[in-house]
Design a protein around this motif. Structure first.
Motif, PDB file in Angstrom:
ATOM      1  N   LEU A 141       0.836  -1.201   0.000  1.00 48.90           N
ATOM      2  CA  LEU A 141       0.000   0.000   0.000  1.00 48.90           C
ATOM      3  C   LEU A 141       0.872   1.253   0.000  1.00 48.90           C
ATOM      4  N   ALA A 142       1.927   1.236   0.804  1.00 44.29           N
ATOM      5  CA  ALA A 142       2.836   2.388   0.838  1.00 44.29           C
ATOM      6  C   ALA A 142       3.509   2.591  -0.513  1.00 44.29           C
ATOM      7  N   ALA A 143       3.865   1.495  -1.168  1.00 44.52           N
ATOM      8  CA  ALA A 143       4.515   1.593  -2.475  1.00 44.52           C
ATOM      9  C   ALA A 143       3.589   2.203  -3.514  1.00 44.52           C
ATOM     10  N   GLU A 144       2.306   1.823  -3.471  1.00 45.90           N
ATOM     11  CA  GLU A 144       1.348   2.349  -4.435  1.00 45.90           C
ATOM     12  C   GLU A 144       1.235   3.863  -4.356  1.00 45.90           C
ATOM     13  N   VAL A 201       3.807  -3.273  -7.892  1.00 45.13           N
ATOM     14  CA  VAL A 201       4.287  -3.000  -9.241  1.00 45.13           C
ATOM     15  C   VAL A 201       5.207  -1.782  -9.256  1.00 45.13           C
ATOM     16  N   ARG A 202       5.414  -1.168  -8.113  1.00 43.81           N
ATOM     17  CA  ARG A 202       6.313  -0.027  -8.021  1.00 43.81           C
ATOM     18  C   ARG A 202       7.765  -0.501  -7.882  1.00 43.81           C
ATOM     19  N   PRO A 203       8.722   0.337  -8.278  1.00 46.32           N
ATOM     20  CA  PRO A 203      10.122  -0.033  -8.048  1.00 46.32           C
ATOM     21  C   PRO A 203      10.415  -0.180  -6.557  1.00 46.32           C
ATOM     22  N   VAL A 204      11.122  -1.240  -6.210  1.00 46.78           N
ATOM     23  CA  VAL A 204      11.498  -1.506  -4.824  1.00 46.78           C
ATOM     24  C   VAL A 204      13.019  -1.619  -4.758  1.00 46.78           C
ATOM     25  N   VAL A 205      13.614  -0.893  -3.817  1.00 47.60           N
ATOM     26  CA  VAL A 205      15.065  -0.948  -3.623  1.00 47.60           C
ATOM     27  C   VAL A 205      15.357  -1.645  -2.308  1.00 47.60           C
ATOM     28  N   LEU A 206      16.224  -2.654  -2.359  1.00 43.57           N
ATOM     29  CA  LEU A 206      16.646  -3.362  -1.158  1.00 43.57           C
ATOM     30  C   LEU A 206      18.067  -2.947  -0.810  1.00 43.57           C
ATOM     31  N   VAL A 207      18.271  -2.581   0.457  1.00 45.88           N
ATOM     32  CA  VAL A 207      19.566  -2.067   0.924  1.00 45.88           C
ATOM     33  C   VAL A 207      20.091  -2.972   2.022  1.00 45.88           C
ATOM     34  N   ARG A 208      21.323  -3.338   1.917  1.00 43.48           N
ATOM     35  CA  ARG A 208      21.931  -4.203   2.918  1.00 43.48           C
ATOM     36  C   ARG A 208      22.040  -3.481   4.258  1.00 43.48           C
ATOM     37  N   GLY A 209      21.948  -4.260   5.330  1.00 41.24           N
ATOM     38  CA  GLY A 209      22.063  -3.682   6.661  1.00 41.24           C
ATOM     39  C   GLY A 209      23.391  -3.944   7.313  1.00 41.24           C
ATOM     40  N   ASP A 210      24.369  -4.428   6.539  1.00 38.77           N
ATOM     41  CA  ASP A 210      25.672  -4.710   7.129  1.00 38.77           C
ATOM     42  C   ASP A 210      26.616  -3.540   6.885  1.00 38.77           C
ATOM     43  N   ASP A 211      27.889  -3.750   7.112  1.00 34.78           N
ATOM     44  CA  ASP A 211      28.866  -2.660   7.036  1.00 34.78           C
ATOM     45  C   ASP A 211      29.433  -2.453   5.646  1.00 34.78           C
TER      46      ASP A 211
END
Length: 289
Positions: free
Chosen positions: A91-94, A126-136
């Motif tokens: 819902l937030a992505a939409e 269907v929106r672009p989603v970016v995944l970001v690592r949580g490590d160093d």
């Protein structure tokens, strides 16, 4: 607007930092989305701009406080919603231009990037989603001033037999906002029957055909983004391995996810899955037909 999921974890903090930089580049407001887990329930809310004393606003309030000193001109808002995390984030992505999530996986292999909530969200939106690592592996704000120009590099994996305008639009746009370089990685393979003449050498004809298709696919986008420097890399073998290698030091890797709209089915291909799980840089997944 750029929305980012925050839950107080190191992964979500890394995602929020990345999202804040991206929002500044694009001159967009940033929204912090905190999900109160109610699995099996439809998303309820939102509770916008919770007053500071409210206990459920603690997490987004803390994240906003951490971001504000480094991004004084950035418009930052917060929303708290109740429901299944994947449904709430969908819902937030939409309502956003882009959704950013922190993830490092919760399985037996610590290198994995994509966790269960992130994958579930990817399959829904269907929106672009970016995944970001949580490590160093990703630099913090204080390290960016001395960071190399490779952090302005955007890498995109392109299947020349089925080039996606949505994928290329996102990749060129991301490179343009960074005044950076777009590395286009595409792979081709050859098949020569065992024992056949020339079995030890690669047939150049498929590569020539791919190069022609690549020129056609990139042509309109080069014209639309003339200031974006484009570096094309044709690789033989497994494209996922080359994309993961190209991701080292890059600011963003862009891959696609096909949607079979007639069947309502979302599909993550083998290359996209491999990049999601093993790329050391943030990964943008762009849905396309």
């Amino acid at each position: 607007m750029i929305s980012v999921g925050v839950d107080g974890s190191p992964a979500s903090s890394a995602a929020a930092r990345w999202a804040a930089r991206e929002a500044e580049r694009r001159d967009l407001p940033l929204r912090l989305v905190h999900v109160m887990d109610r699995r099996g329930a439809a998303p309820a809310g939102p509770i916008e701009e919770c007053p500071p004393p409210h206990p459920i606003a603690r997490v987004p309030r803390q994240v906003a406080g951490e971001l504000s000193p480094d991004h004084p001109g950035l418009s930052i808002s917060a929303v708290v919603m109740f429901g299944s995390p994947a449904a709430v984030l969908d819902l937030a992505a939409e309502q956003s231009d882009m959704l950013v999530l922190g993830s490092r996986g919760n399985g037996a292999v610590p290198r994995l990037l994509a966790g269960s909530v992130a994958l579930a969200t990817l399959h829904r939106t269907v929106r672009p989603v970016v995944l970001v690592r949580g490590d160093d592996q990703w630099p913090r704000e204080e390290e960016l001033a001395s960071a190399t120009t490779s952090l302005r590099t955007v890498v995109v994996g392109l299947e020349v037999s089925r080039p996606s305008d949505d994928l290329l639009r996102f990749a060129f746009d991301a490179a343009a906002h960074r005044a950076g370089v777009l590395r286009v990685v595409h792979g081709w393979t050859t098949y020569v029957p065992d024992g056949a003449p020339g079995a030890s050498s690669a047939d150049p004809l498929p590569a020539l055909a791919d190069n022609e298709a690549l020129t056609i696919a990139l042509g309109p986008w080069r014209a639309k983004y003339p200031d974006v420097e484009v570096a094309v890399e044709a690789v033989v073998g497994r494209p996922a391995e080359h994309l993961v290698d190209a991701a080292r030091g890059a600011d963003l890797v862009v891959v696609g996810r096909s949607i079979r709209r007639s069947l309502g089915i979302s599909h993550l291909g083998q290359v996209t899955r491999a990049v999601l799980h093993h790329a050391p840089a943030p990964v943008a997944v762009v849905a396309h037909d």
